[in-house]
Design a protein around this motif. Structure first.
Motif, short mmCIF file in Angstrom:
data_model
loop_
_atom_site.label_atom_id
_atom_site.label_comp_id
_atom_site.label_asym_id
_atom_site.label_seq_id
_atom_site.Cartn_x
_atom_site.Cartn_y
_atom_site.Cartn_z
N THR A 54 -7.04 4.12 11.94
CA THR A 54 -5.64 4.02 12.37
C THR A 54 -5.37 2.57 12.74
N GLU A 112 -13.14 3.89 1.17
CA GLU A 112 -12.16 3.33 2.11
C GLU A 112 -12.43 3.87 3.52
N GLU A 132 -7.00 15.45 4.48
CA GLU A 132 -7.51 14.66 3.36
C GLU A 132 -6.69 13.40 3.14
N ARG A 133 -5.39 13.48 3.43
CA ARG A 133 -4.50 12.35 3.16
C ARG A 133 -4.28 11.50 4.41
N ARG A 134 -4.01 10.23 4.18
CA ARG A 134 -3.67 9.34 5.29
C ARG A 134 -2.19 9.52 5.64
N ARG A 147 -11.78 5.33 6.97
CA ARG A 147 -10.63 5.98 7.62
C ARG A 147 -10.39 5.28 8.95
N ASP A 189 -5.24 7.85 10.86
CA ASP A 189 -6.34 8.75 10.49
C ASP A 189 -6.20 10.04 11.29
N ASP A 239 0.82 -1.21 0.00
CA ASP A 239 0.00 0.00 0.00
C ASP A 239 0.86 1.26 0.00
N PHE A 250 -0.98 2.88 9.17
CA PHE A 250 -1.59 4.10 8.67
C PHE A 250 -2.37 4.79 9.78
N TRP A 273 -7.33 9.59 1.27
CA TRP A 273 -8.21 8.47 1.60
C TRP A 273 -9.20 8.29 0.45
#
Length: 348
Positions: A320, A316, A292-294, A318, A287, A48, A285, A312
């Motif tokens: 952690t 998908e 906006e981005r992971r 969101r 949250d 990923d 990853f 994200w």
């Protein structure tokens, strides 16, 4: 018929293998690469991360994941069928890069390329071993194997076995190129001493180069033409003396954590949990509400690195989620409570 070259990228947990592979993708200069990613753990992270790099070369079809099983232990079941699917494509890749898990032994993978169904169509261009210079400088994965042998001979009742050192030794013994990564984190004098120690352990002709953040260009790491499958006798493995190799010395599990509001506090408390529970590696990853981005988090020991990669996706969830890796006997409940409590505290 031209045989497709393959590069095996090995190295201990957190050495920087995924960073190296991302840089190889970015500097491949028109050479079509296929990537096989193998991870130790229940949650696939590295594939990923590669797909989130924003590079056009990071396509779904060319980055394959073999998760929840070490390649060196599942060659026949997982690795060879995956290779066959790649080379049987109408347009096969020009070069295959295999990123092993940090606990994999490289030699069984090299041996697989000597199998008749693979040998005529592929060759091992080289084994590239990545080392975390900061960790190695602390003596965590480099010791004197001859001294250990002398100690065992002097007192057979004492068990001096160190699974981390054995994996490290095997990865060095099989290498055609060694990348001493994260050199910017080590004092120059310590780095020079470390280079001398590693060079003394390498086979004749094996090169050692330094790097920061895995930045080694494709022309340097690819095209070694080592044909490693023809050179197995020169690549000794301490595990060849054992009836079998397993990873019972290590374990991994996934912790689901809530949204993280304060990233500075998160980083500090994550490092504290790692130190308190002697965790080897954390990756996953995060949250972050309002972003906006992971965020990608990678930790080797208590050294924590964070960066935002892709947005994200609409479908998908969101979340952690962190993979925790360490020696057998981790206090799973305590670690999970520490990580989840950290998130709760941040949300207050």
């Amino acid at each position: 018929m031209r045989r497709i070259p393959a590069t095996i990228v090995t190295g201990f947990l957190g050495a920087g293998k995924t960073s190296l592979v991302r840089h190889l993708l970015a500097t491949a200069a028109g050479h079509r690469l296929a990537i096989i990613v193998n991870e130790f753990g229940e949650l696939g992270i590295d594939r990923d991360v590669l797909l989130g790099c924003g590079d056009a070369a990071c396509t779904e079809d060319d980055i394959l994941e073999l998760a929840n099983g070490c390649l060196c232990c599942t060659v026949a079941d997982d690795f060879l069928p995956t290779l066959s699917r790649l080379i049987d494509r109408a347009e096969p890749p020009g070069h295959i890069v295999i990123e092993t898990s940090g606990l994999a032994l490289p030699k069984p993978l090299v041996q697989a390329f000597a199998w008749p169904e693979i040998r005529t169509r592929m060759t091992v261009d080289g084994v590239v071993t990545v080392i975390d210079a900061a960790a190695a400088a602390e003596g965590r994965f480099a010791s004197d194997p001859e001294a250990v042998a002398r100690q065992r001979a002097a007192d057979p009742a004492i068990d001096h076995d160190n699974p981390l050192e054995e994996v490290f030794t095997d990865q060095l013994a099989c290498a055609d190129l060694v990348i001493l990564n994260k050199t910017d984190l080590v004092d120059p004098d310590k780095l020079a001493a470390l280079r001398r120690d590693i060079e003394a352990r390498l086979r004749p002709g094996v090169k050692l180069i330094g790097a920061e953040q895995g930045r080694v260009a494709a022309p340097v790491a690819l095209g070694l033409a080592a044909a490693a499958e023809d050179d197995l006798a020169a690549r000794p493995s301490v595990h060849e003396l054992e009836a079998e190799h397993d990873h019972d010395d290590f374990e991994s599990f996934v912790v689901d954590v809530g949204p993280v509001v304060d990233l500075v506090v998160f980083r500090s408390r994550l490092a504290s949990v790692i130190r308190d529970h002697d965790v080897l590696r954390v990756k996953g990853f995060v949250d972050v509400p309002g972003r906006e981005r992971r965020q990608v988090v990678q930790a080797v020991g208590d050294r924590v690195q964070q960066h935002f990669d892709r947005p994200w996706l609409a479908d998908e969830p969101r979340a952690t989620r962190l993979v925790v890796i360490g020696k057998k006997g981790l206090d799973r409940a305590g670690i999970a409570a520490g990580l989840r409590g950290m998130s709760a505290a941040l949300a207050d």
